[in-house]
Design an enzyme around this catalytic site. Sequence first.
Site, PDB file in Angstrom:
ATOM      1  N   ARG A  59      21.234 -47.911   6.873  1.00  0.00           N
ATOM      2  CA  ARG A  59      20.556 -47.221   6.812  1.00  0.00           C
ATOM      3  C   ARG A  59      19.385 -48.132   7.835  1.00  0.00           C
ATOM      4  NH1 ARG A  59      16.759 -46.295   4.017  1.00  0.00           N
ATOM      5  NH2 ARG A  59      18.002 -46.863   1.626  1.00  0.00           N
ATOM      6  N   TYR A 113      15.045 -24.339  22.434  1.00  0.00           N
ATOM      7  CA  TYR A 113      16.175 -23.661  21.047  1.00  0.00           C
ATOM      8  C   TYR A 113      15.637 -22.949  20.170  1.00  0.00           C
ATOM      9  CZ  TYR A 113      19.754 -24.557  18.097  1.00  0.00           C
ATOM     10  OH  TYR A 113      20.869 -24.903  17.359  1.00  0.00           O
ATOM     11  N   ASP A 178      13.436 -31.692  26.073  1.00  0.00           N
ATOM     12  CA  ASP A 178      14.354 -31.828  25.527  1.00  0.00           C
ATOM     13  C   ASP A 178      15.752 -31.213  26.855  1.00  0.00           C
ATOM     14  OD1 ASP A 178      17.165 -30.888  24.907  1.00  0.00           O
ATOM     15  OD2 ASP A 178      16.476 -29.807  23.114  1.00  0.00           O
ATOM     16  N   LYS A 203      26.505 -31.736  22.172  1.00  0.00           N
ATOM     17  CA  LYS A 203      26.986 -30.534  23.184  1.00  0.00           C
ATOM     18  C   LYS A 203      27.535 -31.688  24.295  1.00  0.00           C
ATOM     19  CE  LYS A 203      24.416 -27.836  20.937  1.00  0.00           C
ATOM     20  NZ  LYS A 203      23.038 -27.477  20.840  1.00  0.00           N
TER      21      LYS A 203
HETATM   22  C1  LIG Z   1      21.880 -27.518  20.076  1.00  0.00           C
HETATM   23  C2  LIG Z   1      20.545 -27.720  20.412  1.00  0.00           C
HETATM   24  C3  LIG Z   1      19.287 -28.208  19.554  1.00  0.00           C
HETATM   25  C4  LIG Z   1      19.823 -28.565  18.280  1.00  0.00           C
HETATM   26  O1  LIG Z   1      21.153 -29.610  18.311  1.00  0.00           O
HETATM   27  P1  LIG Z   1      21.501 -30.052  16.913  1.00  0.00           P
HETATM   28  O2  LIG Z   1      22.779 -30.723  17.397  1.00  0.00           O
HETATM   29  O3  LIG Z   1      21.918 -28.443  17.159  1.00  0.00           O
HETATM   30  O4  LIG Z   1      20.417 -30.211  15.484  1.00  0.00           O
HETATM   31  C5  LIG Z   1      18.120 -28.143  20.418  1.00  0.00           C
HETATM   32  N1  LIG Z   1      18.168 -27.974  21.515  1.00  0.00           N
HETATM   33  C6  LIG Z   1      19.021 -27.838  22.361  1.00  0.00           C
HETATM   34  C7  LIG Z   1      18.430 -27.316  23.688  1.00  0.00           C
HETATM   35  C8  LIG Z   1      20.035 -27.263  21.871  1.00  0.00           C
HETATM   36  O5  LIG Z   1      20.830 -26.160  22.708  1.00  0.00           O
END
Ligand SMILES: *Cc1c(COP(=O)(O)O)cnc(C)c1O
Length: 420
Positions: A59, A113, A178, A203
């Site tokens: 951890r 998001y 982000d 992603k």
């Molecule tokens: C999918 C997404 C998230 C969240 O990510 P997870 O890996 O699904 O928790 C945050 N920001 C954006 C722009 C996303 O497309």
Amino acid sequence: MFETRAVHAGRDDLAALGTHAVPIDLSTTYPLPDLPAAALALDAYAEGALPEGSPIYGRLTNPTVRRFEVALAELEGCADAVAFASGMAAVTACLLAAAARGRRHVVAVRPLYGTTDHLLTSGLLGTEVTWVEPDGVARALRPDTGLVMVETPANPTLAELDLADLAAQAGDVPLLVDNTFATPVLQQPARAGARMVLHSATKFLGGHGDVMGGVVACDAQSADVLRQIRFATGALLHPLAGYLLLRGLSTLPIRVAKASASAAILAERLATHPAVERVHYPSIGGALVAFEPAGDPMELVAALRLITPAVSLGGTDTLIQHPASLTHRVIDDAARDEGAIGPKLLRLSVGLEHEDDLWGDLSAALERSSGASASASATASAPAPASDSDSDSDSDSTLASASVSVSVVMLHQETSPAHV
Ligand SMILES: *Cc1c(COP(=O)(O)O)cnc(C)c1O
């Protein structure tokens, strides 16, 4: 060069180790023959530092995950990075880090998001949020503001923001960007003044739809705090996921370049199709296209054969989804209106298939789902060339007509996104 670093970052010591593929360390614990040294190291870990020597416990840190963190930090032009179990775990850690300094107020620009919007609005973490227009950030700051949060291009509308302006407005308050949609291939927000750059690594970074993760690239001091939070709350990236994400980085530039080139072509063809009312495609390019069909978006999705109806994005295969029903269902109607997430909006994540096969599927589905457009395929197979003269006149790319924003992108493609 960026492509070279994407292949080699986080792997610089492999030759000296006498190995070629990255070793995966699955240990949850490590032998500690020197107990006094381990005790001192543990003090350092508790402060968020990364002392030399034994990881001590799974951890605290993990050598395989650490390689991914080092590589991503390098590609984003940041001093350090901290990886988490998912994108939302990364968002959560950033909000907790701000709250730990007594700053629970967040200034944010819609759209974000859906789950990020929900996490801020619901107050689940005790956060208080003020939603503003992009030019209203400075006016909304308070002494207890801990973060300014934005996405650009934003999920799902692909609205774009001026990061340098936002960083200037945020002043001393950390600007969190982000960067999931752009990836460091197309945009490195830290260079425009962002202090924290977040990814849903699920992603594009993973890129194959088979690993969940999140990561925050930032300065050394912020990384220490994020590691303290990760150590205390446990939202760890698994070592196998760290391995897959590092491997994903090595093909990131070529995947993003190919998917962006296809997406730009599809955006242009959609824009000239009579059964499509609106197309949104970012000026910086990217693999995502948002569009509004003239007919029923549900019927259109149901008529697709090759493109998969599914949430998520950034993988090798093309996915389509309806944000108002799925990714942005969790937010309320007013928030969807504010973010311009209309009932007809569809979000297409273009993969690595041939663009003509994708267009064949899309145009056939557009015809099947919209009886009104009998002449659709004839028009669509010969897209009008984008007009260069339009590209400079469009400062509001958010709701720009497709032919305008696509022309910007076609210029961009010629300069090769991987060199940005
Ligand atoms: C999918 C997404 C998230 C969240 O990510 P997870 O890996 O699904 O928790 C945050 N920001 C954006 C722009 C996303 O497309």
